[in-house]
Enzyme design. Structure first.
Site, PDB file in Angstrom:
ATOM      1  N   ALA A 193      13.423  -0.419  -3.045  1.00 37.70           N
ATOM      2  CA  ALA A 193      13.065  -1.833  -3.100  1.00 37.70           C
ATOM      3  C   ALA A 193      14.083  -2.720  -2.389  1.00 37.70           C
ATOM      4  CB  ALA A 193      12.911  -2.279  -4.550  1.00 37.70           C
ATOM      5  N   THR A 194      15.348  -2.321  -2.379  1.00 37.75           N
ATOM      6  CA  THR A 194      16.369  -3.125  -1.704  1.00 37.75           C
ATOM      7  C   THR A 194      16.109  -3.195  -0.208  1.00 37.75           C
ATOM      8  OG1 THR A 194      18.059  -2.690  -3.378  1.00 37.75           O
ATOM      9  CG2 THR A 194      18.832  -3.311  -1.190  1.00 37.75           C
ATOM     10  N   ASN A 210      13.528  -8.153 -14.378  1.00 33.80           N
ATOM     11  CA  ASN A 210      14.143  -6.870 -14.704  1.00 33.80           C
ATOM     12  C   ASN A 210      15.038  -6.916 -15.936  1.00 33.80           C
ATOM     13  OD1 ASN A 210      15.537  -8.451 -12.538  1.00 33.80           O
ATOM     14  ND2 ASN A 210      17.220  -7.060 -13.042  1.00 33.80           N
ATOM     15  N   SER A 264       9.675   0.378  -5.953  1.00 38.16           N
ATOM     16  CA  SER A 264      10.503   1.564  -5.798  1.00 38.16           C
ATOM     17  C   SER A 264       9.986   2.724  -6.635  1.00 38.16           C
ATOM     18  CB  SER A 264      11.941   1.222  -6.202  1.00 38.16           C
ATOM     19  OG  SER A 264      12.846   2.220  -5.820  1.00 38.16           O
ATOM     20  N   HIS A 324      11.859   5.239  -8.156  1.00 36.19           N
ATOM     21  CA  HIS A 324      12.654   5.756  -9.283  1.00 36.19           C
ATOM     22  C   HIS A 324      12.484   4.963 -10.573  1.00 36.19           C
ATOM     23  CE1 HIS A 324      16.243   2.980  -9.624  1.00 36.19           C
ATOM     24  NE2 HIS A 324      15.739   2.579  -8.480  1.00 36.19           N
ATOM     25  N   THR A 345      13.665   9.536  10.746  1.00 35.52           N
ATOM     26  CA  THR A 345      12.872  10.625  10.184  1.00 35.52           C
ATOM     27  C   THR A 345      12.527  10.339   8.731  1.00 35.52           C
ATOM     28  OG1 THR A 345      13.971  12.196  11.639  1.00 35.52           O
ATOM     29  CG2 THR A 345      12.821  13.106   9.726  1.00 35.52           C
ATOM     30  N   CYS A 347      22.499  -3.345 -11.150  1.00 36.66           N
ATOM     31  CA  CYS A 347      23.271  -3.811  -9.996  1.00 36.66           C
ATOM     32  C   CYS A 347      24.476  -4.639 -10.412  1.00 36.66           C
ATOM     33  CB  CYS A 347      22.382  -4.663  -9.084  1.00 36.66           C
ATOM     34  SG  CYS A 347      21.002  -3.736  -8.406  1.00 36.66           S
TER      35      CYS A 347
END
Length: 384
Positions: A74-75, A154, A202, A204, A242, A327
């Site tokens: 997401a960052t 969050n 994201s 995770h 990649t 964070c």
């Protein structure tokens, strides 16, 4: 690290990877190791796996697969979306509207955009974390090009009325971006219904692997962005390099699994949340932040007046809980979210974020309540 008698209650920080997800990923490390950009069987097989995953992710959030770009999380998605859209549309205006309670990735990217000459308005929130939709309307100017507001906070779990926000912004021909990271997998998220133009999330946070996420660009509304990464034509040229095939496969599988039991899991988390909060509010000086608002079923943010937050966390050495966003977890500063809600620094420092998940059971909540009550009461006694 021994995990005996430890209880994990920090699912908003990250989640354990589902065993089915791991199994889906494993062949793409060894047997099916091809580069999806290679023009031979191994590459074609890997490319098919990536596109299958794109379909799985798109299905969970109700968008077209072509509208998703895979990223490292997401960052990166936030940086690509915010910077890319604002640079692309700078000829139309330089004004952006966001909220003081956004995740740090949004706030720090906004600070960078301000250094490039963009004008940023940070909306206030009330004591419950809500924005004033009239204030939003009043702050939309002829130079406004973007409104960026998260779907679910969050730290508190508060859910913002993104569909209403989108309607307000679109009447002024202003695009809407939303960080939907904490909401996906916990509550139904329908990008078509929300009418957003850009979204980030994201893997995770929903039992998929770390290091993979997605950027959504609404093709119906003809949303496009300037690229600012270079090195190849991967992911439509927006995100060269990649592709992380095992991670993307895992992301897709995680979305498939979450989608199968979304309502069942929602109700289970809601039951645990009610159990937790009914007990914790009996502690003197305890306040559930955003407690009566529309919020995520797994998230509880609670403040304990007159309690040293650092000492509280050390006392709770059998519980994995947090002060707020992962964070900011190592910074002993009051939560910017709680401060924006008008909560005093010393009370904000005595706050905990407790977030449950798929593996949480009622007995975990009972033990957590016991430990929290014991720790808070001990610290209050010491401070007298």
């Amino acid at each position: 690290m021994t995990r005996k008698n430890k209880i994990y209650l920090d699912y908003n920080a990250t989640t354990p990877v589902d065993p089915q997800v791991v199994n889906a990923m494993l062949p793409y490390f060894t047997e099916n190791f091809g580069n999806p950009s290679s023009d031979h069987f191994f590459g074609w097989y890997a490319d098919d796996a990536v596109e299958n995953a794109r379909n799985q992710v798109a299905k969970l959030v109700n968008c077209r697969p072509v509208e998703l770009t895979f990223t490292s999380g997401a960052t990166e998605s936030a940086n690509l979306g915010l910077i890319g859209y604002c640079r692309k549309n700078k000829n139309r205006g330089n004004h952006i509207v966001t909220v003081k309670t956004e995740h740090k990735v949004i706030l720090e990217t906004m600070a960078f955009l301000a250094s490039e000459g963009f004008d940023i308005t940070y909306l206030d929130v009330d004591k419950n974390g809500n924005i004033d939709l009239n204030q939003l309307k009043e702050n939309l100017k002829s130079t406004t090009i973007l409104v960026s507001i998260m779907l679910a906070n969050n730290e508190t779990g508060l859910i913002h009325p993104i569909k209403s926000i989108s309607k307000i912004a679109h009447t002024k021909q202003v695009a809407v971006m939303s960080d939907i990271t904490q909401a996906v997998g916990k509550t139904p998220v329908d990008l078509q219904d929300l009418e957003v133009d850009i979204a980030i999330f994201s893997s995770h946070k929903l039992y998929g692997p770390k290091g993979v996420g997605a950027l959504y660009l609404n093709k119906k509304n003809k949303i496009s962005i300037d690229k600012h990464l270079y090195g190849g034509s991967h992911e439509k040229g927006l995100r060269p390099g990649t592709l992380n095939v095992p991670g993307i496969v895992g992301f897709g599988e995680a979305c498939r699994i979450v989608g199968q039991s979304l309502e069942e899991n929602y109700q289970m988390q809601l039951s645990l949340q009610n159990q937790l909060e009914e007990e914790l509010v009996t502690i003197g000086g305890a306040t559930i932040n955003c407690g009566k608002e529309n919020r995520l079923p797994n998230t509880t943010n609670i403040s304990f007046k007159g309690v040293d937050g650092t000492k509280l966390l050390r006392q709770l050495n059998t519980l994995a809980v947090s002060r707020g966003s992962a964070c900011n977890a190592n910074l002993i500063t009051p939560s910017h979210v709680l401060k924006a809600m008008g909560i005093e620094d010393h009370t904000a420092l005595g706050s905990l974020r407790i977030s449950t998940g798929r593996k949480t059971i009622s007995e975990d909540i009972q033990k957590a309540v016991f430990e929290i009550k014991k720790a808070v009461n001990q610290l209050k006694t010491v401070s007298l």
